[in-house]
Design an enzyme around this catalytic site. Structure first.
Site, short mmCIF file in Angstrom:
data_model
loop_
_atom_site.label_atom_id
_atom_site.label_comp_id
_atom_site.label_asym_id
_atom_site.label_seq_id
_atom_site.Cartn_x
_atom_site.Cartn_y
_atom_site.Cartn_z
N GLU A 124 0.84 -1.17 0.08
CA GLU A 124 -0.02 0.11 -0.18
C GLU A 124 0.85 1.15 0.07
OE1 GLU A 124 -3.60 2.12 2.34
OE2 GLU A 124 -2.05 1.08 3.64
N PHE A 125 0.91 2.09 -0.88
CA PHE A 125 1.60 3.31 -1.15
C PHE A 125 0.60 4.26 -0.46
CE2 PHE A 125 3.57 1.33 -4.97
CZ PHE A 125 4.84 1.39 -4.53
N ARG A 126 1.25 4.98 0.74
CA ARG A 126 0.66 5.87 1.20
C ARG A 126 1.21 7.16 0.70
NH1 ARG A 126 -1.52 6.09 6.42
NH2 ARG A 126 -1.72 8.12 6.12
N GLN A 129 0.11 -3.04 14.05
CA GLN A 129 0.41 -3.78 12.97
C GLN A 129 1.66 -4.91 13.37
OE1 GLN A 129 1.64 -1.54 9.72
NE2 GLN A 129 -0.59 -0.99 9.01
N LYS A 135 -13.82 -1.42 3.39
CA LYS A 135 -13.00 -1.58 4.40
C LYS A 135 -13.34 -0.86 5.45
CE LYS A 135 -8.10 -0.07 5.31
NZ LYS A 135 -7.19 0.87 4.79
N HIS A 149 -12.80 4.71 9.09
CA HIS A 149 -11.87 4.42 10.30
C HIS A 149 -12.51 5.14 11.48
CE1 HIS A 149 -9.26 4.28 6.50
NE2 HIS A 149 -8.37 3.61 7.08
N SER A 191 2.21 1.44 9.78
CA SER A 191 1.35 2.79 9.42
C SER A 191 0.34 2.63 10.37
CB SER A 191 0.98 2.41 8.03
OG SER A 191 0.19 1.35 7.81
#
Length: 218
Positions: free
Chosen positions: A29-31, A204, A142, A116, A200
């Protein structure tokens, strides 16, 4: 599928990290909200790599400081150049615009619609309502909520189990680690894990450790 977030602050570092991460995970995942001086040309580079392209809005816990219109244009550019996934917030007013654009140009990009809550895990009926709204917009729902107890873990797993193959669900925090380990068994299409020292989100698990655990419970 194991997804490894890339949280570097320059394009060059992010590309190097992604190459290394893909030795351990299936996708990154590119933030991109964390990057300095992002350009459309940079997005074309990222879109070629198996990835989720995320430009997280500051109002959803991200670091994007420029205009929202520019953010949407960058996400459209990722779609145009064949990104495997993009992530857009449920609360983003232009999320349907991205879906329409994807359909109009015939792109195969899958659109993840995300929610979120960094303080708590809502009740099951609220989570189901979130997921249903997300699936009416995009391809994959998600949610990432903060898990404060074993009860929260059970709520997350129960909702996951109702939408196998159409959901990514995460319990953040220490108690939420169990959702990251069991998520794939309960219907989540992927779970997030970090490279050493590059988490991130709270809770995690290091990718090497997660793979060892998953191998043990298979």
């Amino acid at each position: 599928m194991i997804c490894i977030p890339i949280i570097d602050n320059t394009v060059e570092k992010a590309l190097i990290s992604a190459k290394e991460a893909l030795k351990y995970g299936d996708i990154v995942e590119f933030r991109l909200d964390l990057l300095d001086n992002l350009t459309k040309f940079d997005i074309e580079k990222f879109a070629k790599i198996p990835s989720i392209i995320t430009i997280r809005a500051n109002w959803e816990g991200g670091a994007w400081k420029e205009s929202n219109n520019k953010r949407i244009e960058f996400l459209k550019h990722a779609i145009k150049h064949g990104a495997k996934f993009i992530d857009v917030e449920l609360k983003e007013e232009k999320n349907l615009e991205l879906v329409t654009y994807r359909n109009e140009i015939g792109s195969k990009t899958k659109i993840i619609v995300s929610y979120h809550d960094f303080e708590k895990t809502p009740e099951i009926n609220e989570l189901i309502d979130v997921v249903e709204k997300e699936l009416k917009i995009g391809d994959i729902a998600k949610f990432a909520t903060f898990s404060n107890s074993k009860k929260d873990v059970l709520k997350i797993l129960e909702v996951m189990n109702k939408y196998p193959g159409d959901i990514i669900a995460i319990g953040m925090g220490e108690s939420g680690k169990l959702t990251r380990i069991l998520g794939l068994r309960f219907g989540s299409i992927l779970t997030f894990a970090s490279m050493k020292g590059k988490s991130s989100a709270p809770g995690q698990i290091d990718v090497t450790k997660l793979k060892e655990i998953l191998n043990l419970i298979e």
